[in-house]
Design an enzyme around this catalytic site. Sequence first.
Site, PDB file in Angstrom:
ATOM      1  N   CYS A  22      29.671 -14.173 -49.980  1.00  0.00           N
ATOM      2  CA  CYS A  22      30.527 -15.097 -50.817  1.00  0.00           C
ATOM      3  C   CYS A  22      31.458 -14.212 -51.619  1.00  0.00           C
ATOM      4  O   CYS A  22      32.739 -14.334 -51.669  1.00  0.00           O
ATOM      5  CB  CYS A  22      29.921 -16.170 -51.571  1.00  0.00           C
ATOM      6  SG  CYS A  22      28.854 -17.267 -50.317  1.00  0.00           S
ATOM      7  N   SER A  23      30.735 -13.064 -52.312  1.00  0.00           N
ATOM      8  CA  SER A  23      31.412 -12.244 -53.327  1.00  0.00           C
ATOM      9  C   SER A  23      32.444 -11.319 -52.388  1.00  0.00           C
ATOM     10  O   SER A  23      33.492 -11.436 -52.749  1.00  0.00           O
ATOM     11  CB  SER A  23      30.362 -11.333 -53.832  1.00  0.00           C
ATOM     12  OG  SER A  23      30.941 -10.386 -54.672  1.00  0.00           O
TER      13      SER A  23
END
Length: 166
Positions: free
Chosen positions: A60-61
């Site tokens: 996600c990062s």
Amino acid sequence: MVHVTFNQEPVTLVGSEIKVGDQAPNFTVLSNDLKEVTLDDYAGKVKLISVVPSVDTGVCSEQTRRFNEEADKLDNVQVLTISMDLPFAQARWCAANGIKNLDTLSDHRLADFGEKYGALIKELRLLSRSIFVVDSNNTVTYVEYVSEVTNFPDYDSALKAAKEAK
């Protein structure tokens, strides 16, 4: 019906599946300063909506950082990252990662986005990794529900769709 797994285990998505050609449902989420934000707040712009379970995880990062980098190269496109993270956590993460070219929005309060876009994982109360491109008339022009939540989306196809949308 969309079939999605999380760590190879099937999960249930709540809400209606969005398809290309659909009118994008309006939704209410929270900005990092706790103000309500809706799709209508981006009227007249193409929206690339990047959906992630949590900005505090590796995939996600990386996804959020990638779209932040690409956002500068897109004309009349607003990039939104929506997750179930608390607005405070999103703000902290953005500050720590130099995220300035996109809006991070939280669906934690109502799960309104998740339900309206068929991206809410019932078992985890997280959003399933997905990408939606919505044109300036709020017509959906691109949809990707990533079949395994821990995998990356198809960046190239999403960015191409955003560039082609009017």
